[in-house]
Design a protein around this motif. Structure first.
Motif, PDB file in Angstrom:
ATOM      1  N   HIS A  65       0.838  -1.205   0.000  1.00  0.00           N
ATOM      2  CA  HIS A  65       0.000   0.000   0.000  1.00  0.00           C
ATOM      3  C   HIS A  65       0.872   1.254   0.000  1.00  0.00           C
ATOM      4  O   HIS A  65       0.610   2.217  -0.730  1.00  0.00           O
ATOM      5  CB  HIS A  65      -0.906   0.031   1.230  1.00  0.00           C
ATOM      6  CG  HIS A  65      -2.054  -0.921   1.184  1.00  0.00           C
ATOM      7  ND1 HIS A  65      -2.902  -1.023   0.096  1.00  0.00           N
ATOM      8  CD2 HIS A  65      -2.515  -1.816   2.104  1.00  0.00           C
ATOM      9  CE1 HIS A  65      -3.826  -1.941   0.355  1.00  0.00           C
ATOM     10  NE2 HIS A  65      -3.612  -2.439   1.555  1.00  0.00           N
ATOM     11  N   ALA A  74       2.607   1.811  -3.396  1.00  0.00           N
ATOM     12  CA  ALA A  74       1.655   2.283  -4.401  1.00  0.00           C
ATOM     13  C   ALA A  74       1.270   3.736  -4.143  1.00  0.00           C
ATOM     14  O   ALA A  74       1.182   4.538  -5.074  1.00  0.00           O
ATOM     15  CB  ALA A  74       0.415   1.393  -4.409  1.00  0.00           C
ATOM     16  N   PHE A  79       1.869   7.017  -6.661  1.00  0.00           N
ATOM     17  CA  PHE A  79       0.787   7.866  -7.177  1.00  0.00           C
ATOM     18  C   PHE A  79       0.743   9.240  -6.506  1.00  0.00           C
ATOM     19  O   PHE A  79      -0.205   9.989  -6.729  1.00  0.00           O
ATOM     20  CB  PHE A  79      -0.557   7.154  -7.038  1.00  0.00           C
ATOM     21  CG  PHE A  79      -0.728   6.018  -8.014  1.00  0.00           C
ATOM     22  CD1 PHE A  79      -1.009   6.266  -9.347  1.00  0.00           C
ATOM     23  CD2 PHE A  79      -0.589   4.700  -7.608  1.00  0.00           C
ATOM     24  CE1 PHE A  79      -1.150   5.231 -10.259  1.00  0.00           C
ATOM     25  CE2 PHE A  79      -0.741   3.650  -8.504  1.00  0.00           C
ATOM     26  CZ  PHE A  79      -1.017   3.912  -9.833  1.00  0.00           C
ATOM     27  N   LYS A 107      -9.406   7.909  -8.882  1.00  0.00           N
ATOM     28  CA  LYS A 107      -8.887   6.862  -9.768  1.00  0.00           C
ATOM     29  C   LYS A 107      -7.726   6.115  -9.113  1.00  0.00           C
ATOM     30  O   LYS A 107      -7.680   4.879  -9.114  1.00  0.00           O
ATOM     31  CB  LYS A 107      -8.443   7.474 -11.091  1.00  0.00           C
ATOM     32  CG  LYS A 107      -7.832   6.486 -12.064  1.00  0.00           C
ATOM     33  CD  LYS A 107      -7.373   7.186 -13.327  1.00  0.00           C
ATOM     34  CE  LYS A 107      -6.672   6.226 -14.278  1.00  0.00           C
ATOM     35  NZ  LYS A 107      -6.171   6.923 -15.506  1.00  0.00           N
ATOM     36  N   ASP A 108      -6.780   6.850  -8.549  1.00  0.00           N
ATOM     37  CA  ASP A 108      -5.576   6.230  -7.991  1.00  0.00           C
ATOM     38  C   ASP A 108      -5.858   5.460  -6.707  1.00  0.00           C
ATOM     39  O   ASP A 108      -5.097   4.557  -6.334  1.00  0.00           O
ATOM     40  CB  ASP A 108      -4.508   7.299  -7.722  1.00  0.00           C
ATOM     41  CG  ASP A 108      -4.031   7.972  -8.999  1.00  0.00           C
ATOM     42  OD1 ASP A 108      -4.263   7.404 -10.087  1.00  0.00           O
ATOM     43  OD2 ASP A 108      -3.421   9.060  -8.916  1.00  0.00           O
ATOM     44  N   TRP A 156      -5.801   1.693  -7.241  1.00  0.00           N
ATOM     45  CA  TRP A 156      -4.515   1.018  -7.363  1.00  0.00           C
ATOM     46  C   TRP A 156      -3.804   0.915  -6.016  1.00  0.00           C
ATOM     47  O   TRP A 156      -3.154  -0.096  -5.726  1.00  0.00           O
ATOM     48  CB  TRP A 156      -3.643   1.730  -8.386  1.00  0.00           C
ATOM     49  CG  TRP A 156      -4.301   1.788  -9.726  1.00  0.00           C
ATOM     50  CD1 TRP A 156      -4.814   2.880 -10.353  1.00  0.00           C
ATOM     51  CD2 TRP A 156      -4.571   0.671 -10.592  1.00  0.00           C
ATOM     52  NE1 TRP A 156      -5.375   2.536 -11.554  1.00  0.00           N
ATOM     53  CE2 TRP A 156      -5.246   1.187 -11.729  1.00  0.00           C
ATOM     54  CE3 TRP A 156      -4.318  -0.696 -10.513  1.00  0.00           C
ATOM     55  CZ2 TRP A 156      -5.659   0.372 -12.774  1.00  0.00           C
ATOM     56  CZ3 TRP A 156      -4.735  -1.511 -11.559  1.00  0.00           C
ATOM     57  CH2 TRP A 156      -5.396  -0.979 -12.669  1.00  0.00           C
ATOM     58  N   ALA A 197      -3.215  -2.901  -4.221  1.00  0.00           N
ATOM     59  CA  ALA A 197      -1.814  -3.327  -4.113  1.00  0.00           C
ATOM     60  C   ALA A 197      -1.625  -4.347  -2.998  1.00  0.00           C
ATOM     61  O   ALA A 197      -0.857  -5.305  -3.151  1.00  0.00           O
ATOM     62  CB  ALA A 197      -0.921  -2.106  -3.877  1.00  0.00           C
ATOM     63  N   VAL A 211     -11.776   0.140  -3.305  1.00  0.00           N
ATOM     64  CA  VAL A 211     -11.931  -0.159  -4.732  1.00  0.00           C
ATOM     65  C   VAL A 211     -13.340   0.202  -5.191  1.00  0.00           C
ATOM     66  O   VAL A 211     -13.531   0.821  -6.249  1.00  0.00           O
ATOM     67  CB  VAL A 211     -11.626  -1.644  -5.015  1.00  0.00           C
ATOM     68  CG1 VAL A 211     -12.004  -2.007  -6.454  1.00  0.00           C
ATOM     69  CG2 VAL A 211     -10.158  -1.948  -4.762  1.00  0.00           C
ATOM     70  N   SER A 239     -13.831   3.874  -5.470  1.00  0.00           N
ATOM     71  CA  SER A 239     -13.154   4.374  -6.655  1.00  0.00           C
ATOM     72  C   SER A 239     -13.963   4.124  -7.922  1.00  0.00           C
ATOM     73  O   SER A 239     -13.996   4.960  -8.832  1.00  0.00           O
ATOM     74  CB  SER A 239     -11.776   3.717  -6.790  1.00  0.00           C
ATOM     75  OG  SER A 239     -11.129   4.105  -7.988  1.00  0.00           O
TER      76      SER A 239
END
Length: 212
Positions: free
Chosen positions: A27, A30, A34, A91-92, A95, A99, A159, A162
């Protein structure tokens, strides 16, 4: 030959610590990629387990689950992420959240590959190592499946936030303050086990078919 309790706990310790530590570090990596440096400045982007260990979630709960023979369960101190610092927060977030579970999937595959080649190791070590491999597969798949439940603050909740359009994403994000209590209720009511057990079993079967 069955392992003693001390040997069994020892065999479980390494995969449990790595599963939880790598999950949290993923985490952090990632988030930094970003744009959020929070975990970096707090020195939480590390594989040093001491920085991630939670006395109850990383040590006591997994040890009790091993001794009682239940589903292997545990957690670590969450890596702090300030999602507003991400270059594209909504959006990010996906990800950064995914992760952790992705790292658990990779580790479950790693332990599976070792397990199916257990005959390459000396006989006296093979049994101990096979127990360690099964522990690694189980804890990583439990963490992966558990964290993908679409309930904030679990990774699956992030998620879902998002991916969902407004205002549904906002409504789901608002559940975060109650998420821990909902999870505890699901755990002690037995509902969580009924959710996790078939999904973990299915995930394990798929991994064994592909990598076994």
């Amino acid at each position: 030959m069955d392992l003693t309790l001390v040997q069994k706990v020892s065999a479980y310790a390494l995969p449990i610590i790595f599963a939880i530590t790598v999950h949290e570090a993923a985490h952090g990596y990632a988030a930094r990629y970003f744009g959020d440096m929070t975990a970096h400045y707090l020195k939480r982007i590390t594989l040093n387990p001491i920085r991630h260990i939670d006395l109850v979630g990383t040590i006591l709960i997994p040890a009790l689950s091993v001794m009682l023979g239940g589903i292997l369960f545990g957690w670590a101190k969450p890596v702090p992420v300030n999602f507003s610092n991400l270059r594209n927060p909504k959006k990010d977030m996906l990800w950064v959240a995914i992760a952790g579970p992705a790292s658990n999937l990779i580790m479950a595959i790693f332990w599976t590959i070792i397990l199916v080649r257990i005959n390459l190791f000396p006989l006296e070590a093979a049994h101990f190592l096979s127990v360690m491999c099964y522990a690694g597969i189980q804890i990583n798949l439990v963490l992966m499946v558990l964290n993908m439940i679409p309930l904030p603050p679990l990774d699956g909740g992030r998620v879902a936030v998002s991916l969902l359009p407004y205002p549904w994403s906002s409504h789901l994000a608002g559940l975060e303050r109650y998420g821990f209590f909902i999870l505890i209720f699901l755990l002690f009511s037995g509902i969580l086990g009924k959710i996790l057990t078939p999904l973990v079993g299915l995930s394990q079967s798929i991994i064994f078919i592909i990598f076994g």
